[in-house]
Structure formats: structure tokens, C-alpha cells
Motif scaffolding. Structure first.
Motif, PDB file in Angstrom:
ATOM      1  N   UNK A 109     -46.267  14.843   8.615  1.00 11.14           N
ATOM      2  CA  UNK A 109     -47.358  15.584   7.973  1.00 11.14           C
ATOM      3  C   UNK A 109     -47.258  17.063   8.330  1.00 11.14           C
ATOM      4  N   UNK A 110     -46.942  17.356   9.590  1.00  8.11           N
ATOM      5  CA  UNK A 110     -46.795  18.757  10.005  1.00  8.11           C
ATOM      6  C   UNK A 110     -45.594  19.414   9.341  1.00  8.11           C
ATOM      7  N   UNK A 111     -44.582  18.607   9.058  1.00 12.65           N
ATOM      8  CA  UNK A 111     -43.408  19.132   8.363  1.00 12.65           C
ATOM      9  C   UNK A 111     -43.797  19.704   7.010  1.00 12.65           C
ATOM     10  N   UNK A 112     -44.849  19.104   6.449  1.00 11.07           N
ATOM     11  CA  UNK A 112     -45.346  19.577   5.161  1.00 11.07           C
ATOM     12  C   UNK A 112     -44.924  18.654   4.042  1.00 11.07           C
TER      13      UNK A 112
ATOM     14  N   UNK B 213     -38.498  13.772   3.193  1.00 11.49           N
ATOM     15  CA  UNK B 213     -39.400  14.657   2.444  1.00 11.49           C
ATOM     16  C   UNK B 213     -38.773  15.090   1.128  1.00 11.49           C
ATOM     17  N   UNK B 214     -37.463  15.373   1.159  1.00  9.28           N
ATOM     18  CA  UNK B 214     -36.751  15.778  -0.060  1.00  9.28           C
ATOM     19  C   UNK B 214     -36.718  14.637  -1.088  1.00  9.28           C
TER      20      UNK B 214
ATOM     21  N   UNK C 139     -37.330   7.751  10.096  1.00 12.80           N
ATOM     22  CA  UNK C 139     -37.070   8.385   8.794  1.00 12.80           C
ATOM     23  C   UNK C 139     -35.741   7.916   8.221  1.00 12.80           C
ATOM     24  N   UNK C 140     -34.749   7.800   9.092  1.00 15.35           N
ATOM     25  CA  UNK C 140     -33.435   7.317   8.650  1.00 15.35           C
ATOM     26  C   UNK C 140     -33.554   5.912   8.069  1.00 15.35           C
ATOM     27  N   UNK C 141     -34.274   5.022   8.772  1.00 19.90           N
ATOM     28  CA  UNK C 141     -34.407   3.645   8.303  1.00 19.90           C
ATOM     29  C   UNK C 141     -35.182   3.578   6.983  1.00 19.90           C
ATOM     30  N   UNK C 142     -36.197   4.427   6.851  1.00 20.59           N
ATOM     31  CA  UNK C 142     -36.957   4.465   5.598  1.00 20.59           C
ATOM     32  C   UNK C 142     -36.067   4.914   4.439  1.00 20.59           C
TER      33      UNK C 142
ATOM     34  N   UNK D 248     -48.411  16.831  -4.309  1.00 24.21           N
ATOM     35  CA  UNK D 248     -48.647  15.559  -5.006  1.00 24.21           C
ATOM     36  C   UNK D 248     -47.944  14.372  -4.343  1.00 24.21           C
ATOM     37  N   UNK D 249     -47.699  14.489  -3.047  1.00 22.21           N
ATOM     38  CA  UNK D 249     -47.117  13.388  -2.273  1.00 22.21           C
ATOM     39  C   UNK D 249     -48.015  13.108  -1.078  1.00 22.21           C
ATOM     40  N   UNK D 250     -48.274  11.834  -0.818  1.00 23.73           N
ATOM     41  CA  UNK D 250     -49.099  11.486   0.345  1.00 23.73           C
ATOM     42  C   UNK D 250     -48.652  10.152   0.931  1.00 23.73           C
ATOM     43  N   UNK D 251     -49.089   9.906   2.170  1.00 25.06           N
ATOM     44  CA  UNK D 251     -48.835   8.649   2.866  1.00 25.06           C
ATOM     45  C   UNK D 251     -50.074   7.769   2.822  1.00 25.06           C
ATOM     46  N   UNK D 252     -49.852   6.477   2.633  1.00 23.02           N
ATOM     47  CA  UNK D 252     -50.897   5.478   2.793  1.00 23.02           C
ATOM     48  C   UNK D 252     -50.515   4.638   4.016  1.00 23.02           C
TER      49      UNK D 252
END
Length: 453
Positions: free
Chosen positions: A167-170, A127-128, A76-79, A174-178
Motif C-alpha cells: 500500500x505504501x508503494x502506491x 503493482x505493474x 509478491x513473487x508467489x502471487x 482504480x486498483x485495491x486489495x480486498x
């Protein structure tokens, strides 16, 4: 985008249509997986590049990140880091968004300040960032899709765990992963089953071979380049069917048609393509003959002002080195990789020498310790003078790790600290740990020019 006469564009249109019909109507989907085969990876990469521009046809706002996956604790940090850097550099996109949406505001600096070493906080930060970016869009109902297409994954199991965590974090509204998965491996089946209420798999039977054949057959059928494309298709099919006789037949035909063209670049290309495919059959005598002749043709082309031959000349030395390496002729292989580095420098290709030197050092490491040390030292000294941002996409971290080890064995602590400080600026605080992880992964396969990255 006009697709009427473009077979590849037609395939991309099929991908777009599949998304629009199977995903767009279902806003509650949080995780969408494409099942693909390795040969289609470049096609889907093209699809993502298109969708990340104003010319895409998906209703979603698509953000594409190619960040490699090394560890679930830092991904997540790298992203976050990569997204922020890409956003700051992509002035065209910022301008386009600002012109289209005058009220678009996204405080990138505040997010950058929140990046930390805390895994949970970085997950929340990603997520934010997704939530605030989506909410900043004029159309509050427009989906924001984060397309994750990592150029390498150290562990599919850990990667699945990281996705599950997010995903579990929520994921925000209107946000999703591909994401992408190999159809034959289906690494993420358990993940999709866990989140079956908000996840979906997509797959399309794409005729990529047919599209390539159409492209190869387009144009004047009597032109040498068109004829050569057709030869390459026949050669590729011969390799797939393990038919050496047909490969030799169409390889010789390719040499014949390109020789008549008068183009040194095309004629040299025919040699390197033919030789490259022969590696599948370990026909080293013929391979070495083709590479030597192609190298001579490239040199002639350069003298005649054919700049296309410069890149080919560099490639020929690399192929020659790999041929010698596979024949267990390590000294010759190392010397040829070093020659490749010299030629790349001579013709102004700044990054390629690093790869060539690293290959040279890897080949000779156990055979000649002194030569290994000389090559690694030369490579590090060169890389140390290059732009740090450029170095991130090279093998500099491997070179630096070897150089650090050499210095450490000689108890040169101050020099070790200098190397460590420099590489932290290039690849982060844990650069040495990352290299050890990647080395263990690479030990599972034989190192050569064809599989090192």
C-alpha cells in the motif's frame, strides 16, 4: 443468480450489497478488510468464486488469489507466479474477456520474464501487473480488486507488514486489495489505522446457521436424507452446547432414519458423522464401535455397486487411525493410516495415499525408526512418480523433507541432490526452508487428521 429460494445465495447477496454500498462509491479506497468469523470462511470463499466469474454482481473486476503466505520477502513473487499460471490455464476466462473486449491485450510473457529473487523488484512487478491489467480494461474507470484469501498464513504480523509495504508503494489508480480478518482477533487493526484515509473495514451479521437450517428443512420432510440433515443440525447444536446426552439422542435418531432409507452411503455417512462429533467428548469406545460398523456397511455398499461408499471407506480408515492415535495406540494408528493409503490406491484416489502415509510416518516416527523409514521411502517413491503440479497441493514437501533427512544421515549425497532437484521443481528453490517454518508452526498444535493442514 436467483436468490429467492436459496438461503445461502441470499447471504451472498448481502455481502455483495455491502460492498456496492460501502466501497463502490469511494474509488480512493485502496484497502478493504472484511471482518468475519471462522464459520463464515467458506461462505466468503463462495462469494469470491462467484465474483471471479461473469455471474458476479460487483462492478469491480475481481481477481482472486489463494496463495499461502509464508514470508514477506517472497509473497509478491508467489502471487505473480500463481496469477500468471492461473491466467494461462483459465482458457475460458481468457476467451470470455477476448469476446467481450476485442481490444484486450495483456502481455503475460513479459511479466513472467521479469520475476526474480529481488523482493523489491517483485513488489514493483506485482503493482505493474495490476496497473497494466486494469488499464487494459475497456472501461478505464472500472476498479480492479485483488482479493487475497490465502489458504494458510504463517505469520499474521509479517502478512500485515507485506500488505503495508504494497500500500505504501502506491497501488495504481482504480486498483485495491480486498483482505480478510477474524472479527475476534482483528489482526490488521494497526494496518487499517495506518492507512485510515484509504482503508475501510466491512462487517455483516450473517445468519449462517439460519440459512443452513432452512436448507436442511427444505424438501419432503419424510424423506430420510431430509430427516438426517435435521438430525445433523441438532447434533451440531449439541456439540456447541457441550451436551453429550443430546448428541447421543440425535446421533441414534440419525442412524435410525438412514437405516430405513436402504442407502448404504447414507447409512454409513450417519455413522461417520456421529463418530466424528463424539471426538469432542473423547467417547472412544463408542467412536470405535460406530467406525467399525460404518466401515462394514461401506464394504457392503461397494459390493452392491454403491460407488459413494468408496470415499467413505477411505475416510473410515482415517478416522479409525486418528482414534487410535488420540488413545496413544501409535502402532495401530500407523497401520490404519497405511491401510487407508492402500484402500485409496485400490479405488483410484491418487493424492490421498500421500496424506495417509505422511500421517502414518508422523505417528510412528519416535516409536519405530525402521517402520518410519519404510513408510517415508514408500511415500516418496510414489510421490516422485506423480504430476509435479498436482504435488503442489499435497503434503509431498513434508514427505520429501523426511526422506532427505534419512538419506543425509546415511551420507547418500547423490540421492539427496536428486530429491532436492525434484522438490525445487515442485515447491521452489527454498522448499526446505519453507517446510522448517511450517513444521515450527505445527509444533504448536497436536498433529492429527483433524488439524494437520
Amino acid at each position: 443468480m436467483s436468490t429467492e429460494h436459496n438461503p445461502i445465495a441470499q447471504l451472498i447477496s448481502q455481502i455483495q450489497h455491502k460492498w456496492n454500498s460501502d466501497v463502490t462509491p469511494y474509488p480512493k479506497l485502496k484497502l478493504v478488510r472484511w471482518l468475519i468469523i471462522p464459520e463464515q470462511a467458506r461462505l466468503y470463499e463462495g462469494f469470491l468464486k462467484l465474483e471471479s466469474t461473469p455471474h458476479g454482481s460487483l462492478p469491480d473486476m475481481v481477481i482472486v488469489l489463494l496463495t499461502q503466505f509464508t514470508d514477506k520477502k517472497i509473497h509478491s513473487k508467489q502471487l505473480c507466479i500463481d496469477w500468471i499460471e492461473a491466467y494461462k490455464k483459465d482458457k475460458k476466462t481468457i476467451k470470455a474477456i477476448s469476446e467481450e473486449h476485442a481490444n484486450f491485450k495483456w502481455d503475460i510473457d513479459s511479466f513472467e520474464a521479469k520475476i526474480s529473487e529481488d523482493t523489491s523488484q517483485n513488489n514493483l512487478l506485482l503493482a505493474e501487473m495490476l496497473q497494466t491489467f486494469q488499464e487494459a480494461l475497456p472501461d478505464k474507470n472500472r476498479a480492479l480488486t485483488l482479493a487475497l484469501f490465502p489458504y494458510s498464513v504463517e505469520s499474521a504480523k509479517e502478512y500485515a507488514t507485506w500488505i503495508d509495504t504494497m500500500v505504501q508503494l502506491g497501488l495504481p489508480n482504480n486498483v485495491r486489495f480486498m483482505i480478510f480478518d477474524y472479527a475476534d482477533e482483528r489482526y490488521f487493526d494497526p494496518l487499517l489505522k495506518t492507512h485510515q484515509e484509504e482503508a475501510k473495514s466491512l462487517a455483516i451479521p450473517l445468519d449462517l446457521d439460519g440459512a443452513i437450517s432452512k436448507i436442511a428443512s427444505s424438501g419432503d420432510p419424510n424423506k430420510p436424507d431430509v430427516l438426517f440433515k435435521q438430525c445433523m443440525l441438532k447434533m451440531s447444536k449439541a456439540v456447541t452446547s457441550n451436551n453429550l446426552t443430546n448428541l447421543q439422542k440425535w446421533g441414534e435418531k440419525g442412524l435410525e432414519v438412514t437405516q430405513r432409507s436402504g442407502s448404504k452411503t447414507l447409512y454409513a455417512t450417519a455413522h461417520i458423522v456421529f463418530a466424528g462429533m463424539l471426538f469432542n467428548f473423547k467417547e472412544y469406545e463408542l467412536i470405535d464401535d460406530l467406525l467399525q460398523k460404518g466401515l462394514a456397511i461401506s464394504k457392503q455398499g461397494i459390493k452392491m455397486g454403491d460407488d459413494g461408499c468408496k470415499t467413505l471407506l477411505i475416510q473410515f480408515y482415517g478416522f479409525q487411525a486418528s482414534s487410535k492415535q488420540l488413545q496413544k495406540k501409535k502402532e495401530e494408528a500407523s497401520n490404519l493410516f497405511c491401510k487407508q493409503a492402500d484402500i485409496a490406491l485400490e479405488h483410484g484416489f491418487a493424492q490421498q495415499p500421500l496424506t495417509a502415509w505422511w500421517m502414518a510416518s508422523s505417528v510412528i516416527k519416535k516409536k519405530d525408526k525402521q517402520q518410519f523409514k519404510e513408510i517415508v521411502t514408500k511415500a516418496y517413491d510414489y510421490g516422485n512418480k506423480q504430476d509435479k503440479e498436482v504435488l503442489k497441493s499435497t503434503c509431498m514437501s513434508f514427505i520429501a523433507a523426511d526422506y532427505y533427512t534419512l538419506l543425509d544421515k546415511e551420507d547418500k549425497r547423490e540421492d539427496c541432490i536428486k530429491v532436492d532437484d525434484f522438490m525445487k521443481e515442485v515447491d521452489g528453490e527454498d522448499w526446505r526452508d519453507q517446510i522448517e517454518t511450517r513444521k515450527k508452526e505445527m509444533e504448536k498444535r497436536k498433529l492429527s487428521l483433524f488439524n494437520w493442514f
